[in-house]
Design a protein around this motif. Sequence first.
Motif, mmCIF file in Angstrom:
data_model
loop_
_atom_site.group_PDB
_atom_site.id
_atom_site.type_symbol
_atom_site.label_atom_id
_atom_site.label_comp_id
_atom_site.label_asym_id
_atom_site.label_seq_id
_atom_site.Cartn_x
_atom_site.Cartn_y
_atom_site.Cartn_z
ATOM 1 N N ARG A 568 8.815 -9.189 -5.178
ATOM 2 C CA ARG A 568 9.202 -10.055 -6.288
ATOM 3 C C ARG A 568 8.274 -11.256 -6.447
ATOM 4 O O ARG A 568 8.289 -11.924 -7.465
ATOM 5 N N ARG A 569 7.479 -11.522 -5.423
ATOM 6 C CA ARG A 569 6.557 -12.662 -5.499
ATOM 7 C C ARG A 569 5.178 -12.191 -5.936
ATOM 8 O O ARG A 569 4.845 -11.010 -5.803
ATOM 9 N N PRO A 570 4.343 -13.085 -6.475
ATOM 10 C CA PRO A 570 3.015 -12.690 -6.958
ATOM 11 C C PRO A 570 2.223 -11.950 -5.889
ATOM 12 O O PRO A 570 2.200 -12.340 -4.722
ATOM 13 N N PHE A 571 1.532 -10.897 -6.325
ATOM 14 C CA PHE A 571 0.844 -9.986 -5.401
ATOM 15 C C PHE A 571 -0.374 -10.651 -4.759
ATOM 16 O O PHE A 571 -0.566 -10.586 -3.543
ATOM 17 N N ILE A 572 -1.196 -11.303 -5.569
ATOM 18 C CA ILE A 572 -2.513 -11.752 -5.087
ATOM 19 C C ILE A 572 -2.403 -12.778 -3.970
ATOM 20 O O ILE A 572 -3.078 -12.678 -2.945
ATOM 21 N N GLU A 573 -1.519 -13.764 -4.138
ATOM 22 C CA GLU A 573 -1.457 -14.813 -3.102
ATOM 23 C C GLU A 573 -0.851 -14.284 -1.806
ATOM 24 O O GLU A 573 -1.177 -14.779 -0.727
ATOM 25 N N GLN A 574 0.022 -13.295 -1.876
ATOM 26 C CA GLN A 574 0.583 -12.711 -0.651
ATOM 27 C C GLN A 574 -0.464 -11.909 0.109
ATOM 28 O O GLN A 574 -0.563 -11.991 1.325
ATOM 29 N N ILE A 575 -1.218 -11.095 -0.646
ATOM 30 C CA ILE A 575 -2.187 -10.186 -0.030
ATOM 31 C C ILE A 575 -3.496 -10.911 0.294
ATOM 32 O O ILE A 575 -4.203 -10.547 1.231
ATOM 33 N N GLY A 576 -3.810 -11.938 -0.510
ATOM 34 C CA GLY A 576 -5.099 -12.609 -0.347
ATOM 35 C C GLY A 576 -6.236 -11.808 -0.951
ATOM 36 O O GLY A 576 -7.348 -11.780 -0.426
ATOM 37 N N LEU A 577 -5.960 -11.113 -2.088
ATOM 38 C CA LEU A 577 -6.997 -10.299 -2.724
ATOM 39 C C LEU A 577 -8.025 -11.205 -3.398
ATOM 40 O O LEU A 577 -7.670 -12.154 -4.100
ATOM 41 N N VAL A 578 -9.303 -10.910 -3.181
ATOM 42 C CA VAL A 578 -10.372 -11.771 -3.696
ATOM 43 C C VAL A 578 -11.209 -11.051 -4.753
ATOM 44 O O VAL A 578 -11.460 -11.584 -5.829
ATOM 45 N N TYR A 579 -11.682 -9.835 -4.457
ATOM 46 C CA TYR A 579 -12.551 -9.115 -5.396
ATOM 47 C C TYR A 579 -12.092 -7.663 -5.564
ATOM 48 O O TYR A 579 -11.569 -7.059 -4.632
ATOM 49 N N VAL A 580 -12.336 -7.129 -6.768
ATOM 50 C CA VAL A 580 -12.171 -5.693 -7.036
ATOM 51 C C VAL A 580 -13.391 -5.239 -7.837
ATOM 52 O O VAL A 580 -13.738 -5.859 -8.847
ATOM 53 N N ARG A 581 -14.051 -4.167 -7.381
ATOM 54 C CA ARG A 581 -15.189 -3.601 -8.120
ATOM 55 C C ARG A 581 -15.038 -2.077 -8.138
ATOM 56 O O ARG A 581 -14.598 -1.473 -7.159
#
Length: 1466
Positions: A568-581
Amino acid sequence: MAAPAQPKKIVAPTVSQINAEFVTQLACKYWAPHIKKKSPFDIKVIEDIYEKEIVKSSQYLENYLWMNYSPEVSSKAYLMSICCMVNEKFRENVPAWETFKKKPDHFPFFFKCILKAALAETDGEFSLHEQTVLLLFLDHCFNSLEVDLIRSQVQQLISLPMWMGLQPARLELELKKTPKLRKFWNLIKKNDEKMDPEAREQAYQERRFLSQLIQKFISVLKSVPLSEPVTMDKVHYCERFIELMIDLEALLPTRRWFNTILDDSHLLVHCYLSNLVHREEDGHLFSQLLDMLKFYTGFEINDQTGNALTENEMTTIHYDRITSLQRAAFAHFPELYDFALSNVAEVDTRESLVKFFGPLSSNTLHQVASYLCLLPTLPKNEDTTFDKEFLLELLVSRHERRISQIQQLNQMPLYPTEKIIWDENIVPTEYYSGEGCLALPKLNLQFLTLHDYLLRNFNLFRLESTYEIRQDIEDSVSRMKPWQSEYGGVVFGGWARMAQPIVAFTVVEVAKPNIGENWPTRVRADVTINLNVRDHIKDEWEGLRKHDVCFLITVRPTKPYGTKFDRRRPFIEQIGLVYVRGCEIQGMLDDKGRVIEDGPEPRPNLRGESRTFRVFLDPNQYQQDMTNTIQNGAEDVYETFNIIMRRKPKENNFKAVLETIRNLMNTDCVVPDWLHDIILGYGDPSSAHYSKMPNQIATLDFNDTFLSIEHLKTSFPGHNVKVTVDDPALQIPPFRITFPVRSGKGKKRKDADGEDEDTEEAKTLIVEPHVIPNRGPYPYNQPKRNTIQFTHTQIEAIRAGMQPGLTMVVGPPGTGKTDVAVQIISNIYHNFPEQRTLIVTHSNQALNQLFEKIMALDIDERHLLRLGHGEEELETEKDFSRYGRVNYVLARRIELLEEVKRLQKSLGVPGDASYTCETAGYFFLYQVMSRWEEYISKVKNKGNTLPDVTEVSTFFPFHEYFANAPQPIFKGRSYEEDMEIAEGCFRHIKKIFTQLEEFRASELLRSGLDRSKYLLVKEAKIIAMTCTHAALKRHDLVKLGFKYDNILMEEAAQILEIETFIPLLLQNPQDGFSRLKRWIMIGDHHQLPPVIKNMAFQKYSNMEQSLFTRFVRVGVPTVDLDAQGRARASLCNLYNWRYKNLGNLPHVQLLPEFSTANAGLLYDFQLINVEDFQGVGESEPNPYFYQNLGEAEYVVALFMYMCLLGYPADKISILTTYNGQKHLIRDIINRRCGSNPLIGRPNKVTTVDRFQGQQNDYILLSLVRTRAVGHLRDVRRLVVAMSRARLGLYIFARVSLFQNCFELTPAFSQLTARPLHLHIIPTEPFPTSRKNGERPSHEVQIIKNMPQMANFVYNMYLHLIQTTHHYHQTLLQLPPAMVEEGEELQSQETELETEEEASPAQTDLSSLTDATSSQESSASRNEATCSQTETTPAASDTTAAVAGPVAVSAEAHAPQDVTPAPEETK
């Protein structure tokens, strides 16, 4: 970057809550359709509702607001209520203007009130929020130009007279550019002088409306502070206004005059200098919308002519602007001499323009702008009121060099990055409500140019793919559970099937750029992973093929080891995702570092678990990343990747489709002239109809279309049919028909009296019966014939399809769309044997249905070819794929050469003529033809005497060869008959050698690939593929030189716009022209559109609109099939109101299966009301995963009841409107009856959307919702749901909810006319002899609720077991009325024992009841003392106990580990 928090889910009220609410109480008093005595109209009601309620009440607009609207009662609340309701209808994607069309008298007054309110001061009567609502309403009006009522009002705002809003100098400049406009302008001025003052003033207000609206917006925009708090009403007003401007610019009819007004207002300059753009959070969407507006204001099109501008023409316009500025500078501004004398390329960049104009004073800048007619002249000795920043930006932005749109496109990376994937403004989540606007292109009725058409589709297709990619990334990466290790690195606590940690990543090649480009031609890298996984998953990774797309991901988690992931919480800040290519697989490397190529050779076995893949990176993205690293000192993205993710192959073709669209935009899109304007939405929509085509064909051979001359005459009602032969015995099919073809674009000639001279001639058809030449003496030589008696509308569709031009066939459910399509293909094949036809469908299933019917007609199978991966599902032993056809040709070649050998032997010719196709050809030429010519010379007519009949047989040279044909070959009755038989025999022989000549290429071409290419390009006459295959393989097909003359599209209303368009361009033009002659589209826009998973793209961007639907909206003529043969007439009435004159074929009334009643059920269709079960109606274990346990149990109980009566289970399908309910029903069936041989499983349990295009005899339908109508409000879904059943339809729903929905009224008024409780006849066996509609002789039982039905079926089942094993009585009989408790218990025990002995599979049902046997016995006791038509609480408890485990499974079955699909995802 942090993603915004997902909005909270609002729980909808229940029906009982709604009934208690203010608006619903008023509805029941004033406008609800089921209320007979309504109160009179009261204006205060509207005021109260607008003040107190958010207006969402069903039928409020139709039955109260507009019905009572007049100038006398018009008020602010009244206007705003109507606008709110219309906006809400557009948001829900349901028709909004129907009500206004029925009562159009007061619409002009209403529209003028809206215009006045939109310009009112914001601190006056109308607030800024209310004016935002008005802007949205106006936007809907401008986007509804196809509605006559709307267009008549809107045209006054956007025609040439609106140029009154230009400053005088600019007006003069524009009129000078286009001399013919001056004539029109003078005419307008003359007409204005004739008006009375009041009318003139009104006209002037309308013409200046948009100019004044722009000025109002600029004042609101300037009131936004830079850093102080700002009300969101202002921000939303600004966003909606820019959206309106974009929509006006993106439509040619509105853009033509408005673009000059917009340019003269310098709106873009004001916006780019505004504070709102610089507010990072509040202004983000505004900035994105502004970029879209800038794109469209500078679009490469001539506003007056509508012609697309080439790159050279755009360069010329740019040079003209710069040189006019230089001339003005040279003549009047000595301080700009250096600028005036420089060459253009030196001064047209932003930097150089700022360098030259930056030092000038504000007054000088104003004077320069006024010389260019951009600003009014500055009076002498007065200072300018504009600030210097605005004046400088005005001159610079107008004259700076722009990169061309095609260059921008070519430099765009095709893979989405993290910045796009999680940007809610362009890729909204599944929770998009439709309230705000988005920075997305829209698919309207019309497009500016083909480039604009392709570009909008390109962007939407890319973003829709991005949405799916986001779901996959969030699912896979969260499963891997990346956590921060003790030392600051990354540790993975979980695993994912579709993702693996990267062990090593190295860029191995960056190739040099092509000349004129600044990005590398190719970038390759090696990715190493460790496949320490199960074997089948390892095989999937090793099975990655060339061109498969993967994603490289960098995560830097900040959460410590063991932190639980919260969806239920935002994905990026939980996972720490930085880049996608993104990247594309080239292949896996072997032990020596070489790429393992795909091919017939087995793959080498690699040791260990480490695998390295060579991948292609996106060169554009690589160049952008490297530039950012070098210029801004950012980190190197390509040194950080730690996860690689793959996707399912079926969902992973987005890059190939995007490349296809981009390639199309880089080539000259040569669309046939007769189609070009229609595709863009302009001109005469009927211009491509065959009746208006210059190359209309007069005489057509209808082959086996007609079954008799009477069939032909009834197929052309109103026409005079003249048959060329009078003898009725000779008036037999096939027929050639000569139609009257009008010249002069359909204008009739008139004689002196003014009468239509050619009326009689225009209705006369000349019919010529002809005999198909004898094909040989063997039974298989006889042609296959059509057996369907087509209706006159089907014949019109077939006739239109055979003529050149665009043919649109609307095929309601059960009207024989596929039969019509197949007959068109067959007739084109026989009339134009040299032409090639391309068949395109949405699904493999539809393609296979078409192919199976094509094979039943007289079409040589060597001319059929099926491309794609669905041919294995064809229900035939023959293989129509490319390699299947190659094998067929090779096998057929051997068969034919054997025939040549037999012929050679029969003629006594020495040698080996059957060695190759070439030697067979020589044999035919020198041996066969010579004998035939000699024979003809002996038996042909000599002078006036007829040869003897016996000579035909005596001299025939091929008797021995035809010895294996049915004898005697020659009948000896007449010379003509025997001669025709002889010629038929020769045709049989000649066809052998003709085919061998065609197969000769397979001897010369040695590889299977080359042979298959030859078949595709030269041999096949009918080529079939899905629209997806066409989009993926366009490049390869064009490269091969693929050619075709005709396209037939089935399921055209289910195909995306772009996937419909691409098949038009699968071939290179010939001499600059397309060779396409016919385009036949068959579909039904009243059924469901293409599936778009993201709600924002579906609703806001209208991406679900198919090209077929758009053509219908534009007004392209259609042939509407009007007779259905699928369902009973009573069932057809539930949906035929949606179509023009849809009736029934005669067999629907005549055949016994349609006239016989449904056994055990009183009605052939029924709506069954289902109340809350255990206090619960609909439930939602996950967002949009709707379930309704009461309905699910009721549906399954009715299914079990029908099976126990004797209905075949495979004749029953269970449908529902939501995925959650589908899973729940499957669960219940598994537990109740799935493995029970007495009952079994239904044919299908699926969603309505998935069942489109299919049918079954009996449909049980669960509508699930009890709080809000949901997506069944889309009438297209209702039509599909109502039209799947042939003989019986039983709908389970909350009646009080659905009967109030305006859009569903025509169907639900019929459904609610019957009792809302299920009426069953338990003692009536299947099949029954009772006629439909007859009163039954057996007792009718009324089932009042689900527990009663479940209990009844349970007892019925027990009784069936007892009677089967103990009493050997009649199979279907009601249980005894009085049962003693001991007997009941004993019978249950006996039943359990015998059931276990009989079938272990049956224990499932009884085991569910074992734990509650005491409850059941008490239920039996209670039932003994009360009527069987009532249900006691104890009986309900029984069912509840039985349903207990299922209720748990319903919650358990909701997928907890994947992101749920949105509500409309089926």
